[in-house]
Design a protein around this motif. Sequence first.
Motif, PDB file in Angstrom:
ATOM      1  N   PRO A   9       0.836  -1.206   0.000  1.00 37.26           N
ATOM      2  CA  PRO A   9       0.000   0.000   0.000  1.00 37.26           C
ATOM      3  C   PRO A   9       0.867   1.249   0.000  1.00 37.26           C
ATOM      4  N   GLY A  10       0.404   2.284  -0.656  1.00 36.58           N
ATOM      5  CA  GLY A  10       1.119   3.552  -0.661  1.00 36.58           C
ATOM      6  C   GLY A  10       0.242   4.652  -0.103  1.00 36.58           C
ATOM      7  N   ILE A  11       0.878   5.714   0.372  1.00 40.77           N
ATOM      8  CA  ILE A  11       0.113   6.850   0.879  1.00 40.77           C
ATOM      9  C   ILE A  11       0.736   8.151   0.386  1.00 40.77           C
ATOM     10  N   VAL A  12      -0.100   9.183   0.301  1.00 40.47           N
ATOM     11  CA  VAL A  12       0.411  10.527   0.065  1.00 40.47           C
ATOM     12  C   VAL A  12       0.990  11.017   1.386  1.00 40.47           C
ATOM     13  N   PRO A  13       2.244  11.431   1.431  1.00 39.03           N
ATOM     14  CA  PRO A  13       2.844  11.834   2.705  1.00 39.03           C
ATOM     15  C   PRO A  13       2.070  12.962   3.385  1.00 39.03           C
ATOM     16  N   VAL A  14       2.040  12.901   4.691  1.00 39.35           N
ATOM     17  CA  VAL A  14       1.474  13.970   5.511  1.00 39.35           C
ATOM     18  C   VAL A  14       2.638  14.794   6.044  1.00 39.35           C
ATOM     19  N   THR A  15       2.589  16.103   5.848  1.00 38.15           N
ATOM     20  CA  THR A  15       3.664  16.981   6.304  1.00 38.15           C
ATOM     21  C   THR A  15       3.289  17.647   7.625  1.00 38.15           C
ATOM     22  N   ARG A  16       4.276  18.229   8.263  1.00 31.85           N
ATOM     23  CA  ARG A  16       3.999  18.980   9.498  1.00 31.85           C
ATOM     24  C   ARG A  16       3.029  20.120   9.221  1.00 31.85           C
ATOM     25  N   ASN A  17       3.159  20.748   8.060  1.00 30.45           N
ATOM     26  CA  ASN A  17       2.235  21.829   7.718  1.00 30.45           C
ATOM     27  C   ASN A  17       0.801  21.336   7.616  1.00 30.45           C
TER      28      ASN A  17
END
Length: 394
Positions: free
Chosen positions: A146-154
């Motif tokens: 599975p892949g995900i769109v990264p979550v950033t600190r922003n």
Amino acid sequence: MSARARLTAILAVVGALVVVATVLAIALRPAATGAAAPTAFEVSAGMDDCGRGWGGDGHAAKVPGGEQTLTVTNTTVAGIEVYLQEVDSKRVYLDLENLGAGAHATVRVALAAGRYRVVCLPADMDPVRGPTVTVGTAPPGSPLTPGIVPVTRNDLIPVTKVYSDWVGSRIPVLRAQAAAVAADAEEGDLPAARRDWLTAHSTYQTLGGAYDAFGEVGEQLDGLPHGDPTGFHLVEAQLWQGAPASAVAASAQSLVALVDRLQTQFAEAQLDPGEVALRAHEIVEDAIQRTLTGADDAGSHTSLATVDAELSGAEAALAPLHDILASRYDRLAETQQALADAHRAVEAQRGADGTWTPLDAVARPTRERIDAALDRAVELLAPVAAICDPRREP
């Protein structure tokens, strides 16, 4: 313990397989029975050679779909983070963190057809993107990573503010409830003080997502009731073990003073966006390990009321993450339902008069249903922490 270390511990405890969470998440996973042996590549991760060796060099690089073994080597003189990213969707299928200078990491990843690239992220420098590699169609029935769109600190900053504002709005409510306990005791009405104590303690338990910001005051308010209890557990012990009203009143006033300190401290605190997504899982895990064992019962035998409040706290910590998770976690609705199911299992032990069944009076089949409901919730919450672990934009 750092947020990343706690995250790794979470995944180890529940056995979740989330590739992007840790270097070892998919490393050395056995191939499916009957599947072809994975294709192996030696891949460089550096400033000038990022992605070299995966599928050959040049714009026409191709590799077969399905499982692949990548031995990634950091060719720089400093630590580096390495992603494997699908070009069009921006999803990340592999995240190697803190790969030291000259170090190797061998991992397996199973890819569907598409265009991918290795992204190298040296500390304090812009990402370096490797060449695009075309991945062919995976064999039928292949288990895919599975892949995900990264979550950033922003991404997490507004989430953290929403949650922090909610906690801040509840502390004055908690203060009024604690003051009611003191007023009851001063009037000599200990039955009312017991009812109001449970209300105040339950409110406090809903705020577990902010416990790091509570610091020492939090420990004084609700530490384990062993040795010399303070805060809620001192008042609890006195109320249910026959202390005179005057002693209860004095301890309840000290409890109010602690809540005042908490309100002042929290007004100046800043929750860490990097840790907010850990909390829902940690709250339910704490309910399992501490509350359902009776370890934090100082005599009221209201552990199930505490569990109920902790589940509300987990829901409150999860709610601001909804928009981030909706497109990233396909079991979000199932997770929310698991929390609701756990609530129902626990609340069935509350009588019409508001009293709760003591833990040792819960029938064994019922206790097993409660335990199973919380175990399911904590298992489903573990990937939330992994998905929302903040990453750099690749």
